[in-house]
Scaffold this motif. Structure first.
Motif, short mmCIF file in Angstrom:
data_model
loop_
_atom_site.label_atom_id
_atom_site.label_comp_id
_atom_site.label_asym_id
_atom_site.label_seq_id
_atom_site.Cartn_x
_atom_site.Cartn_y
_atom_site.Cartn_z
N ALA A 139 9.48 -5.84 0.49
CA ALA A 139 9.25 -4.63 -0.38
C ALA A 139 8.16 -4.65 -1.77
CB ALA A 139 10.55 -4.33 -1.33
N VAL A 140 7.96 -6.10 -1.78
CA VAL A 140 6.81 -6.40 -2.96
C VAL A 140 5.49 -6.24 -2.04
CG1 VAL A 140 5.93 -8.17 -4.44
CG2 VAL A 140 8.35 -7.85 -4.29
N GLU A 141 5.47 -6.64 -0.86
CA GLU A 141 4.22 -6.47 -0.26
C GLU A 141 3.84 -5.08 0.03
OE1 GLU A 141 5.15 -8.85 3.27
OE2 GLU A 141 4.85 -10.88 2.21
N THR B 222 3.19 1.28 5.10
CA THR B 222 4.08 0.08 5.33
C THR B 222 5.74 0.35 4.84
OG1 THR B 222 3.38 -1.07 3.58
CG2 THR B 222 2.19 -1.56 5.47
N LEU B 223 5.67 1.54 4.26
CA LEU B 223 7.25 1.83 3.97
C LEU B 223 8.06 2.29 4.82
CD1 LEU B 223 8.95 2.38 1.35
CD2 LEU B 223 8.00 4.95 1.30
N HIS B 224 9.55 1.82 4.87
CA HIS B 224 10.61 2.06 5.83
C HIS B 224 11.66 1.94 5.21
CE1 HIS B 224 11.60 -2.11 6.56
NE2 HIS B 224 10.07 -2.42 6.40
N LYS B 225 12.55 2.55 6.10
CA LYS B 225 14.16 2.84 5.39
C LYS B 225 14.63 1.44 4.92
CE LYS B 225 15.46 6.70 8.31
NZ LYS B 225 16.58 7.37 9.46
N GLY B 226 14.30 0.20 5.53
CA GLY B 226 14.59 -0.90 5.12
C GLY B 226 14.17 -1.52 3.77
N PHE C 157 12.96 0.94 1.53
CA PHE C 157 12.47 2.30 0.70
C PHE C 157 13.33 2.21 -0.54
CE2 PHE C 157 15.14 5.94 -0.50
CZ PHE C 157 13.90 6.91 -1.17
N GLU C 158 14.36 1.72 -0.75
CA GLU C 158 15.12 1.86 -2.13
C GLU C 158 14.41 0.90 -3.09
OE1 GLU C 158 19.72 2.04 -3.86
OE2 GLU C 158 19.17 1.22 -1.94
N GLU C 159 14.11 -0.35 -2.58
CA GLU C 159 13.24 -1.42 -3.48
C GLU C 159 12.07 -0.66 -3.94
OE1 GLU C 159 14.51 -5.56 -2.57
OE2 GLU C 159 14.09 -4.53 -0.72
N VAL C 160 11.34 -0.43 -3.05
CA VAL C 160 9.85 0.16 -3.25
C VAL C 160 10.05 1.51 -4.33
CG1 VAL C 160 7.70 1.21 -2.48
CG2 VAL C 160 8.88 -0.43 -1.06
#
Length: 159
Positions: free
Chosen positions: A76-78, A91-95, A97-100
């Motif tokens: 998520a940080v990457e 690079t965003l995806h469901k896994g 998403f919430e953290e980003v």
């Protein structure tokens, strides 16, 4: 297509992918992001500050040269850093998403918050094609967001 980032901090427009190849450069990356597993990402405080008034304040006024990012997964940080460099969310995806989304709000990266909302609407809330578990995932995220919004409103009314 516009080759400039969306609203990097509202003051400066820089080309998308500007300096992306310099992530982890020992010369040009003066801000260290300490990750959960003890590894680090080195990034340019200038590029991150163009996107975030919070990071700008931490680096410019509080002279921080490192940020503890151990509340978030490395991936998520990457993704967050990659987004700030590219002006996009490839690079965003469901896994993650919430953290980003949490980082976007915490660091006041408004364009990324809007992109996360759009991702939520277009990729998470497509109920006609999602399984029960994916619908449950979307509802859990919405519930946490609602709870956090209520907590924020209560806190602001006390100030």
């Amino acid at each position: 297509q516009n080759n400039l980032s969306l609203d990097m901090f509202g003051l400066v427009k820089v080309p998308k992918n500007f300096g992306r190849e310099l992530v982890n450069s020992p010369v040009h990356s003066n801000l260290v992001l300490n990750l959960k597993d003890g590894t680090q990402i080195r990034a340019s405080s200038v590029i991150l500050s163009f996107n975030s008034p919070v990071i700008d304040n931490l680096c410019s006024n509080l002279c921080q040269s490192a940020l503890e990012m151990d509340d978030f997964s490395n991936e998520a940080v990457e993704c967050f850093v990659d987004s700030l460099y590219t002006g996009g969310t490839e690079t965003l995806h469901k896994g993650i998403f919430e953290e980003v989304n949490k980082m976007a709000h915490a660091f006041q990266v408004n364009w990324l918050s809007r992109s996360c909302l759009q991702f939520f609407k277009s990729d998470v809330l497509r109920f006609e094609k999602n399984s029960y578990n994916e619908i449950l995932f979307a509802c859990e995220i919405a519930s946490r967001a609602h709870f956090n919004l209520k907590q924020k409103q209560v806190f602001e009314s006390v100030r």
